[in-house]
Design an enzyme around this catalytic site. Structure first.
Site, PDB file in Angstrom:
ATOM      1  N   GLY A  13       0.818  -1.214   0.000  1.00 13.20           N
ATOM      2  CA  GLY A  13       0.000   0.000   0.000  1.00 13.20           C
ATOM      3  C   GLY A  13       0.848   1.259   0.000  1.00 13.20           C
ATOM      4  CB  VAL A  48      11.398   9.094  -0.238  1.00 14.23           C
ATOM      5  CG1 VAL A  48      12.063   9.644   0.990  1.00 14.23           C
ATOM      6  CG2 VAL A  48      11.824   7.661  -0.503  1.00 14.23           C
ATOM      7  CE  LYS A  79      10.470  17.909 -11.172  1.00 19.06           C
ATOM      8  NZ  LYS A  79      10.684  16.470 -11.045  1.00 19.06           N
ATOM      9  N   PRO A  97      14.091  21.484 -18.369  1.00 23.12           N
ATOM     10  CG  PRO A  97      13.747  22.873 -20.231  1.00 23.12           C
ATOM     11  CD  PRO A  97      14.782  21.970 -19.589  1.00 23.12           C
ATOM     12  CB  ILE A 347       5.971   8.423  -9.530  1.00 32.17           C
ATOM     13  CG1 ILE A 347       6.253   8.351  -8.022  1.00 32.17           C
ATOM     14  CG2 ILE A 347       4.468   8.567  -9.782  1.00 32.17           C
ATOM     15  CD1 ILE A 347       5.829   9.572  -7.225  1.00 32.17           C
ATOM     16  N   GLY A 435      10.542   5.043 -24.978  1.00 31.42           N
ATOM     17  CA  GLY A 435      11.374   5.684 -23.963  1.00 31.42           C
ATOM     18  C   GLY A 435      10.765   6.984 -23.508  1.00 31.42           C
TER      19      GLY A 435
HETATM   20  C1  LIG Z   1      15.702   7.953  -1.705  1.00 32.16           C
HETATM   21  C2  LIG Z   1      14.547   7.837  -2.642  1.00 32.16           C
HETATM   22  C3  LIG Z   1      13.997   8.976  -3.205  1.00 32.16           C
HETATM   23  C4  LIG Z   1      12.938   8.878  -4.129  1.00 32.16           C
HETATM   24  N1  LIG Z   1      12.446   9.995  -4.737  1.00 32.16           N
HETATM   25  C5  LIG Z   1      11.533   9.860  -5.737  1.00 32.16           C
HETATM   26  C6  LIG Z   1      11.044  10.981  -6.449  1.00 32.16           C
HETATM   27  O1  LIG Z   1      11.379  12.132  -6.157  1.00 32.16           O
HETATM   28  N2  LIG Z   1      10.164  10.772  -7.457  1.00 32.16           N
HETATM   29  C7  LIG Z   1       9.740   9.527  -7.791  1.00 32.16           C
HETATM   30  O2  LIG Z   1       8.995   9.374  -8.760  1.00 32.16           O
HETATM   31  N3  LIG Z   1      10.135   8.459  -7.073  1.00 32.16           N
HETATM   32  C8  LIG Z   1      11.020   8.587  -6.079  1.00 32.16           C
HETATM   33  N4  LIG Z   1      11.423   7.491  -5.384  1.00 32.16           N
HETATM   34  C9  LIG Z   1      10.781   6.205  -5.627  1.00 32.16           C
HETATM   35  C10 LIG Z   1       9.438   6.177  -4.903  1.00 32.16           C
HETATM   36  O3  LIG Z   1       9.620   6.420  -3.531  1.00 32.16           O
HETATM   37  C11 LIG Z   1       8.777   4.832  -5.114  1.00 32.16           C
HETATM   38  O4  LIG Z   1       8.762   4.517  -6.470  1.00 32.16           O
HETATM   39  C12 LIG Z   1       7.358   4.872  -4.609  1.00 32.16           C
HETATM   40  O5  LIG Z   1       7.291   5.343  -3.302  1.00 32.16           O
HETATM   41  C13 LIG Z   1       6.732   3.504  -4.703  1.00 32.16           C
HETATM   42  O6  LIG Z   1       7.163   2.679  -3.684  1.00 32.16           O
HETATM   43  P1  LIG Z   1       6.438   1.289  -3.553  1.00 32.16           P
HETATM   44  O7  LIG Z   1       4.992   1.528  -3.344  1.00 32.16           O
HETATM   45  O8  LIG Z   1       6.870   0.428  -4.665  1.00 32.16           O
HETATM   46  O9  LIG Z   1       7.100   0.673  -2.225  1.00 32.16           O
HETATM   47  P2  LIG Z   1       6.862   1.030  -0.689  1.00 32.16           P
HETATM   48  O10 LIG Z   1       6.552   2.441  -0.444  1.00 32.16           O
HETATM   49  O11 LIG Z   1       8.054   0.456   0.036  1.00 32.16           O
HETATM   50  O12 LIG Z   1       5.576   0.183  -0.278  1.00 32.16           O
HETATM   51  C14 LIG Z   1       5.647  -1.193  -0.057  1.00 32.16           C
HETATM   52  C15 LIG Z   1       4.336  -1.637   0.556  1.00 32.16           C
HETATM   53  O13 LIG Z   1       4.337  -3.046   0.678  1.00 32.16           O
HETATM   54  C16 LIG Z   1       3.897  -3.406   1.976  1.00 32.16           C
HETATM   55  N5  LIG Z   1       4.480  -4.701   2.305  1.00 32.16           N
HETATM   56  C17 LIG Z   1       5.754  -5.125   2.084  1.00 32.16           C
HETATM   57  N6  LIG Z   1       5.900  -6.390   2.523  1.00 32.16           N
HETATM   58  C18 LIG Z   1       4.697  -6.748   3.024  1.00 32.16           C
HETATM   59  C19 LIG Z   1       4.207  -7.931   3.643  1.00 32.16           C
HETATM   60  N7  LIG Z   1       4.988  -8.985   3.833  1.00 32.16           N
HETATM   61  N8  LIG Z   1       2.931  -7.959   4.045  1.00 32.16           N
HETATM   62  C20 LIG Z   1       2.109  -6.897   3.864  1.00 32.16           C
HETATM   63  N9  LIG Z   1       2.516  -5.755   3.281  1.00 32.16           N
HETATM   64  C21 LIG Z   1       3.791  -5.692   2.883  1.00 32.16           C
HETATM   65  C22 LIG Z   1       4.370  -2.271   2.858  1.00 32.16           C
HETATM   66  O14 LIG Z   1       3.663  -2.221   4.057  1.00 32.16           O
HETATM   67  C23 LIG Z   1       4.066  -1.085   1.949  1.00 32.16           C
HETATM   68  O15 LIG Z   1       2.702  -0.744   2.075  1.00 32.16           O
HETATM   69  C24 LIG Z   1      12.433   7.587  -4.433  1.00 32.16           C
HETATM   70  C25 LIG Z   1      12.949   6.455  -3.809  1.00 32.16           C
HETATM   71  C26 LIG Z   1      14.001   6.554  -2.929  1.00 32.16           C
HETATM   72  C27 LIG Z   1      14.556   5.324  -2.283  1.00 32.16           C
END
Ligand SMILES: Cc1cc2nc3c(=O)[nH]c(=O)nc-3n(C[C@H](O)[C@H](O)[C@H](O)COP(=O)(O)OP(=O)(O)OC[C@H]3O[C@@H](n4cnc5c(N)ncnc54)[C@H](O)[C@@H]3O)c2cc1C
Length: 503
Positions: A13, A48, A79, A97, A347, A435
């Protein structure tokens, strides 16, 4: 024959999980599929991901979201691009840009004309011919228009928003569309012994969630696509050696600017993303060149306002899953791979994954050809983004740290090497059929990183020098005048999407 896909289970989530839930519940509404999302508050999200690309606006529109409402709910700002500070040389700054540069003349591309005038010392920065750059630097904002005769039609915009609030907003939307949220931690995965397909996710104490198709949004852990399905990982850290980040929010030091900043540091770079209620900051660095404490000290030294929380340390590895769809599991978000946030691409890659999945969504049983096509498209997207990111590091003249010496002299992917040579020699940006980044983006980063064409289209030489120089001067004046008449970014936010003041 296997039945139609009726039950879709999303594990996770975070931004990826809730974007997927909101999109699928909208796009597949007619199929009346059951959509369940499992997330664990105990595990939490990466927390993040605040800077986006313009494509997110079209994605949000397509899934039926209202822009001002979403911006208010997520404390979003506009932005217009990303400012890169100290990348090619210390003291340099340029903005990549979301928009075009100049106008073609006599059938010759603007870049070719600019390159010729630049060599003759008859033009100014290429940025002066980009409306979004001038707007960003002036701290102003106006909405793009459709009239192609207006310079206001030459750009697009994205958001800088609070990732946690975005996920919360999408959760409300998704639950309103019938998505069922299950709180809990998946402890094991039941797989069919013959096909290997996932049959159920177990939450312990006899609780199970069964599905036909599983979407792995479990973040870096990649619990389904990798741990269960063994997709493997293609490691790109030899080209993108940054593998750590420290994130910390600060108060707003002044009105938020309509761009993200990426400032090069000794062994990586620092981000600054202004939102309505705070500023997101972080330091991305390579642990091979800098230890965690020194990285934190370097970040704290460069904050321009008081911190609002303790620093949050994160680890990652650049690369992608060898296959992002295996059997009945599709990975979206960090579970599918990660390329550092230098160009805010994660994203976008989530959106791309969702859109491609929707396009190929099985009508009947799973089809190996759909799966292969999904993997081909997504792998290509990752490759293209990788090359673009590597360019920022490799095209530097910096010699002031081991890190910069390493990235400046490292071997780069052949596809990028060729692209750099073509641009440097003749100002040609080899066009990719697929791309994310198009011509103006490559021009922005090449020129910003001091890769200037040595030769240009001979047709540019045929244009009369005086007249062409005067036409560029007029173009620059016109852009400056248009920008001068716009609202400040702050005033535009106050009118369009003022968020609640948060305690
Ligand atoms: C340092 C950093 C900076 C970033 N900055 C940007 C940015 O500026 N712009 C951008 O586009 N992207 C950025 N990103 C990437 C962005 O943060 C991610 O692409 C985005 O948040 C999606 O994350 P996610 O949902 O895949 O994973 P997560 O946010 O890690 O979510 C994982 C989910 O899975 C659940 N989960 C995991 N294991 C289990 C389990 N066993 N049982 C139940 N639930 C579980 C967790 O509870 C959580 O809800 C950045 C990433 C990093 C590391």
């Amino acid at each position: 024959m296997a039945p139609q896909i009726r039950r879709i289970v999303i594990l996770g989530g975070g931004t990826a999980g809730w974007m997927t839930a909101a999109a699928i519940s909208h796009v597949l509404a007619a199929r009346k599929a059951d959509i369940t999302l499992i997330e664990s508050e105990e595990i939490g999200t990466v927390g993040v991901g605040e800077a986006t690309l313009p494509h997110i606006r079209f994605f949000n529109q397509r899934i039926g979201l209202d822009e001002p409402e979403l911006m208010r709910a997520t404390q979003a700002t506009m932005k217009l691009g990303i400012q890169f500070v100290d990348w090619a040389r210390k003291g340099d700054a340029y903005i990549h840009p979301f928009g075009d540069y100049g106008q073609p003349a006599g059938g010759v591309d603007f870049l070719q004309i600019w390159a010729r005038l630049h060599a003759a010392g008859r033009t100014s920065r290429i940025c002066d011919y980009s409306l979004p750059v001038v707007m960003a630097e002036a701290g102003r904002f106006g909405f793009p228009v459709e009239d192609p005769a207006s310079v206001m039609s030459t750009f697009s915009y994205a958001y800088q928003f609070d990732a946690g609030l975005y996920a919360r907003y999408l959760r409300r939307v998704s639950e309103g569309r019938g998505v069922v949220r299950v709180e809990g931690k998946v402890t094991s995965v039941r797989q069919n012994p013959e096909t290997g397909h996932v049959e159920a996710l177990s939450l312990g104490e006899g609780r199970e969630v069964e599905g036909d198709l599983y979407i792995d949004c479990s973040g870096f852990r990649a619990m389904l696509i990798d741990e269960a399905m063994g997709s493997g990982f293609e490691d790109w850290s030899r080209w993108l050696p940054c593998d750590r980040a420290i994130a910390i929010p600060t108060e707003n030091a002044g009105p938020p600017v309509p761009y993200t900043r990426a400032t090069a540091r000794t062994s990586g770079w620092q981000w600054r993303i202004p939102l309505q209620h705070r500023v997101g900051n972080g330091h991305v660095y390579s642990s091979a060149f800098l230890d965690d404490q020194s990285a934190e000290d370097e970040l704290l030294r460069h904050l321009d306002a008081p911190a609002m929380r303790q620093p949050n340390r994160l680890k990652f590895r650049a690369g992608q899953r060898r296959q992002q769809w295996v059997g009945n599991v599709v990975a979206i978000g960090l579970a599918s791979g990660f390329l550092e946030p230098l160009e805010s691409t994660s994203i976008h890659l989530i959106q791309q994954g969702i859109t491609t999945l929707m396009e190929l969504f099985p009508d009947g049983p799973l089809d190996a050809r759909d799966i292969a096509e999904f993997n081909r498209v997504m792998s290509l997207e990752y490759d293209r983004v990788r090359d673009f990111l590597v360019l920022h590091y490799h095209a530097t003249e910096r010699e002031d740290s081991e890190f910069w010496n390493h990235v400046r002299t490292m071997d780069v992917p052949g596809s990028l090497d060729e692209k750099i040579t073509m641009f440097r020699e003749r100002g040609i940006v080899m066009k990719y059929r697929d791309g994310l980044f198009l011509l103006p983006s490559w021009i922005a980063v090449f020129v910003g990183q001091r890769v200037i064409p040595r030769h240009w289209d001979p047709r540019a030489d045929a244009l009369p020098m005086e007249q062409t120089a005067e036409s560029l001067a007029r173009m620059k004046r016109h852009i400056a005048e248009v920008v001068e008449a716009l609202d400040t970014h702050d005033a535009a936010l106050a009118r369009y999407c003022p968020a609640e003041v948060m305690a």
